[in-house]
Design an enzyme around this catalytic site. Structure first.
Site, mmCIF file in Angstrom:
data_model
loop_
_atom_site.group_PDB
_atom_site.id
_atom_site.type_symbol
_atom_site.label_atom_id
_atom_site.label_comp_id
_atom_site.label_asym_id
_atom_site.label_seq_id
_atom_site.Cartn_x
_atom_site.Cartn_y
_atom_site.Cartn_z
ATOM 1 C CG ASP A 1 -1.970 1.074 1.196
ATOM 2 O OD1 ASP A 1 -2.562 1.337 2.255
ATOM 3 O OD2 ASP A 1 -2.147 1.696 0.133
ATOM 4 C CG ASP B 1 -0.265 -2.551 15.554
ATOM 5 O OD1 ASP B 1 -1.011 -1.684 15.106
ATOM 6 O OD2 ASP B 1 0.518 -2.378 16.517
ATOM 7 C CG LEU C 1 1.938 1.216 22.145
ATOM 8 C CD1 LEU C 1 2.694 1.448 23.429
ATOM 9 C CD2 LEU C 1 0.967 2.341 21.893
ATOM 10 C CG HIS D 1 14.186 25.138 39.942
ATOM 11 N ND1 HIS D 1 13.001 24.600 40.365
ATOM 12 C CD2 HIS D 1 14.109 26.463 40.183
ATOM 13 C CE1 HIS D 1 12.249 25.560 40.848
ATOM 14 N NE2 HIS D 1 12.885 26.692 40.771
#
Lengths: 461, 556
Positions: free
Chosen positions: B102, B391, B398, B527
């Site tokens: 595809d 999959d 995932l 920070h």
């Protein structure tokens, strides 16, 4: 890892894995073991806990249990948002959650009662009536119903629904019987917040669907304008007979006669309320009322003109008041009373609205304490809800000024550039004691007030 | 020890060294898994398998089409999994071909991650601009915010095209042969490919990886018309923005779409079969997510119901969705909405792969594999030289799991054994605010703790306590960590809040490398940054027990 699989292959839900925590212990409604009822009846209060050393007030995020649910010691009952995080608060006793005093979405100071816990089922009605008497209650349903239904009132309290998944699975009333209403999600939410019955709303969306603006229109149609709650229906007066004054009526009469000794004068002003109306529409859903908005605007104007907040107690001196306490005239069954919003300039509009709601309920229940009605330094009287466009009020003794507010009406006006336009305008008329307040003081105050109302962005602080 | 014996036998270029701690930790290799595996499985069989693999690697390494094969590795499917495997294979010197029927990029690039993140970026900004209260609190004024649907759709499409061509070019430039057509396994180490139904070209490969991915699963009774009733494939094209859309399924796909649609002005109704929304998430996170992502938005929901029948809109009638109770199957209600999105999970795309030729039977469409991604046949044996990643095997659906599995397979066929630790793979949901997680949820951790007899502890921290989050006025959020107080092992970390998808990697790294809480406690975080949220978690954890020396090598 299986949990991660569930994200993507809901083809095979492993029900056992998911039922384990059962919604994080929120289902306190699940029946526990039977308890023998104790002989001694006890209604306990559930207090707002101090969740950190810096916390002074906590907001109730959600109730994990509904009124009427049985609870065991240690069950998480409510989720409280503190200045640091959200915490589950447990109950320290077994019992039944009899009454929720502070609904979800509202705040309460640390240490105040937020709910009542009854030891046995029989005590639930007793707890409920106790809740109705407690001043901080704002959602005390009549003992008959078992669910927390927000009280229908024009003051619209908006508690968000508690997240118990089972209970909220079918929010639309549709499935019962044959009658069905198709309403969009936002319309349903608004209907709940504004206490509008969806079945009574005609839908204007595709296929007759009820959409959000239909609900808003339905909520707005009963008298939206004004502030003071509508007077209770007066009983028929017995014509042709003489009826002596009640205590309250006697007090009113005495005050009015006393006021004749005060030299008063009046100044009127027309204020454009388009911006205020828009603001009201926006924050109405958060429980803010027109009264609160006007009181706050007045208080803010008084900050800049403290002499208008003064009074003449002894005919020889100015008594400058240290706080700005706005008393608002409320008509109640058989009389008139003026609950006071203390320090109206210092509170934010939402707290002010909440306090006003509490005061009105207490006034209706004839439970106002003296300092809650005689500590006013400036009075507001509103007859706008009757369509009155202007009037002048009589000055209550001990204060310096009272402001009479008429209704806001669409008016054709000439604008500065020579055009004709339409604006919502309301007329206010202040009666003041000329011993302490002079013409220019009053005029300046009204100018400031009109500026605040016509540009109300600071009102929401 | 079987492994070292095998090493001596093969003597190949890549020498699987004696088990050093460093090796054990590569790619999150579970040392326990490795040890137990070799001891419990028949040592001879395991050794034989290893020898075969290593021998193959030794001779074929680097040489093009050596030992008579056209390719060292053929991958069926050029999605994220296939692409990841292809790149790594080339790095290892394998002659590689990839077959795609595809579009290159597969689901992720064309119908998944890429366009959805583009749409979510738009919806995130849209939501911010429309949040007058939020803007005002920062002192900003936004006069009016709007969007042009076509431009938004174009952004997503253009991005997909760009990434697709990047992927194609990256493979081409490295010398991977991209073969067009649908691939089928016709026999051992033999693949045919060509137009559907006409597999004309045959090639041979020493190893084959199946990476054909998945498609949206549509339960029966639901009629898709692509315009008013559709799946994520259609939704990502954003051909229209309906006033009211029902989303069937409240997993991460449904949740992300609800974020997009509500930001663009739609109202959403969730239809969820289970009793709770967002069933795959840690329950505490799901509860808070509901409070932040669902309750304040124009979303309502029905749980515990199936959509038994969905009819697309026609002749002016709206889409009709019939809901039945999930347990009793009795009719509950019929919804009338403008559109319905079916987000009930994904089904593997494994038909026509010729698996029956290898005696492989799929389970509900998924190809069974062992922990090394080797395909298992109907008798429970590993089929040699045949792997399945992504999959299609259903282990962890995932994109990054697919490519990690691909890399793991390539490592194995290059001579280095590798077992991927799936518990160290993070997952994220890109709503606003984001949700991310790695490892076990609290209920899963408790279950494991009960079974194996250890204690767990949980620490939580709120984003409200984080300076950077408050500076942005995005203090909504929570981070939680589940760990073993006796060893300091991190079992799971879950974050809901601003940039959660980026923040999770500190935790996933720690789990992959076996880092314990006490090792990471004193590490310095800049920070003010959001990463301090995780710093708080680590610092709040209390490790009490005598830590076992987790880094010791497995005894021979």
């Amino acid at each position: 890892m299986a949990g991660l699989l569930h994200l993507h292959s809901t083809l095979l839900p492993s029900a056992s894995l998911l039922r384990q925590r059962g919604g994080g212990g929120a289902q306190a409604a699940a029946p526990r073991r039977r308890r023998a009822c104790r002989v001694e009846a006890k209604i306990r209060e559930i207090f707002m806990p101090a969740l950190s050393s810096t916390m002074t007030e906590g907001k109730i995020v959600a109730w994990n249990a509904a009124e009427g649910d049985r609870l065991s010691k240690g069950d998480p009952v409510v989720v409280v948002e503190s200045d640091k995080a959200d915490m589950d608060v447990e109950t320290f006793h077994d019992g039944f959650l009899a009454a929720v005093l502070v609904p979800a979405g509202e705040s309460a100071p640390v240490g105040s009662a937020i709910a009542l816990l009854a030891e046995s089922e029989e005590e639930i009605p007793l707890a409920r009536s106790q809740a109705a008497n407690l001043s901080s209650s704002s959602a005390a349903p009549p003992p008959a119903t078992q669910e927390t239904v927000p009280e229908e009132s024009s003051l619209a309290p908006p508690p968000p629904p508690p997240p118990a998944p089972v209970a909220a699975s079918a929010p639309s009333p549709a499935t019962q019987g044959g009658a069905r209403v198709v309403a969009s999600p936002y319309a349903k939410k608004l209907a709940k917040e504004l206490s509008v019955d969806l079945f009574s709303v005609t839908g204007s969306g595709p296929g007759g669907r009820v959409v959000a603006k239909d609900v808003e229109a339905a909520a707005a149609s009963p008298t939206k304008a004004a502030a003071a709650p509508v007077a209770a229906a007066r009983p028929d007066v017995p014509l042709g007979s003489t009826v002596p004054f009640t205590t309250m009526q006697g007090a009113v009469s005495k005050n009015m006669v006393e006021s004749l000794a005060v030299p008063t004068f009046r100044v009127g002003y027309t204020i454009t309320t388009d911006a205020l109306d828009q603001l009201y529409k926006k924050i109405k859903s958060k429980g803010v009322t027109m009264t609160a908005l006007l009181a706050k605007a007045t208080a803010m104007a008084l900050v800049q003109h403290p002499v208008v907040n003064s009074s003449c107690r002894d005919g020889q001196s100015f008594t400058y008041n240290s706080s700005i306490n706005i008393a608002v005239a409320v008509a109640i069954d058989g009389g008139l009373i003026t609950p006071v919003l203390q320090d109206a300039d210092k509170l934010d509009i939402y707290t002010l609205s909440r306090k006003w709601k509490e005061l009105v309920e207490k006034a209706r229940a004839k439970q106002l304490q003296p300092q809650e009605y005689n500590s006013g330094t400036f009075t507001l009287s509103n007859l706008g809800m009757f369509g009155v466009d202007r009037f002048d009020a009589i000055l209550p003794p001990g204060t310096g000024a009272i402001m009479a507010v008429g209704s806001s009406q669409p008016t054709v006006v000439g604008t500065k550039d020579g055009r004709i336009g339409m604006k919502n305008q309301m007329q206010v008329n202040v009666t003041a004691d000329h011993r302490v307040i002079y013409g220019s003081d009053l005029a300046a105050f009204l100018q400031t007030l009109s500026k605040i109302i016509e540009d109300p962005k600071d009102l929401t602080f | 020890m079987s492994l070292s014996t095998a090493a001596v036998v093969a003597g190949g270029a890549v020498r699987p060294d004696a088990i050093r701690p460093a090796d054990l930790r590569f790619c999150g290799l579970r040392r326990e898994a490795l040890g137990i595996r070799l001891l419990s499985a028949s040592p001879q069989a395991a050794a034989a398998a290893k020898r075969k693999v290593l021998a193959a690697a030794a001779t074929g390494n680097g040489a093009a089409g050596s030992a008579g094969f056209d390719y060292d590795l053929v991958i069926i499917g050029a999605g994220v999994g296939g692409h990841g495997a292809a790149l790594h294979a080339v790095e290892k010197g394998l002659k590689t071909a990839i077959i795609e029927g595809d579009v290159v990029g597969g689901t992720c690039v064309n119908r998944g991650c890429v366009p959805s993140k583009a749409l979510l970026a738009v919806s995130g900004r849209m939501r911010e601009l429309q949040d007058e209260h939020h803007m005002k609190s920062l002192g900003l004024q936004v006069s009016s915010s709007g969007y042009d649907r076509q431009s938004v759709a174009d952004h997503a499409n253009n991005l997909a095209s760009k990434i697709r061509s990047n992927l194609t070019n990256s493979m081409k430039s490295l010398g991977v042969d991209i073969l067009t057509g649908f691939g089928t396994v016709v026999g051992k180490q033999k693949v045919r490919y060509g137009k559907v139904g006409f597999p004309d070209n045959e090639i041979t490969a020493r190893n084959i990886i199946i990476a054909t991915g998945s498609v949206p699963f549509v339960p029966k009774g639901i009629e898709i018309d692509g315009k008013t009733v559709f799946t994520s494939d259609h939704a990502l094209k954003l051909e229209s923005v309906p006033d009211w859309i029902a989303i069937v399924g409240s997993g991460y796909i449904g949740l992300e779409f609800s974020d997009v649609y509500t930001a663009l002005g739609s109202e959403v109704t969730f239809v969820e079969a289970l009793d709770q929304l967002m069933p795959g998430f840690d329950p505490e996170i799901a509860k808070l997510a509901q409070r932040i992502l669902i309750n304040p938005r124009k979303i309502d929901y029905h749980t515990g119901v199936f959509a038994s029948k969905i009819t697309p809109a026609k002749n002016g009638k709206p889409v009709l969705i019939e809901l039945i109770d999930a347990k009793t199957k009795e009719h509950k209600e019929t919804l009338e909405v403008d559109a319905a999105l079916i987000a009930t999970g994904r089904a593997p795309f494994t038909k026509g792969l010729g698996l029956e030729n290898m005696n492989v039977v799929t389970q509900r469409g998924f190809i069974p594999v062992d922990e090394r991604m080797q395909v298992m046949d109907a008798d429970g044996n590993a089929v040699p030289n045949l792997y399945c990643i992504g999959d299609a095997n259903g282990k962890l659906m995932l994109a990054h799991a697919a490519s990690a599995q691909g890399i793991s397979v390539v490592e194995q066929i290059s001579g280095k054994d590798n077992i991927l630790n799936h518990l160290s793979i993070p997952a994220a949901c890109f709503t606003h605010p984001e949700i991310s997680m790695v490892g076990l949820t609290e209920p899963q951790a408790r279950e494991q703790a009960d079974q194996e007899g250890f204690e767990i502890s949980v620490v939580k921290t709120s984003f409200k306590a984080n300076t950077k989050a408050l500076a942005e006025n995005e203090g909504d959020g929570i981070a939680k960590m589940i760990y073993r107080p006796d060893t300091g092992e991190i079992l799971g970390v879950h974050i809901l809040g601003l940039h959660a998808a980026d923040l999770i990697h500190e935790a996933s790294n720690a789990i992959a490398l076996g880092t314990r809480v006490q090792d990471i406690k004193l590490v310095v975080h800049a920070h003010p940054t959001l990463s301090e949220v995780l710093d708080e978690l680590f610092k709040a954890a209390k490790v009490t027990g005598i830590p076992q020396a987790v880094s010791e090598p497995v005894a021979a």
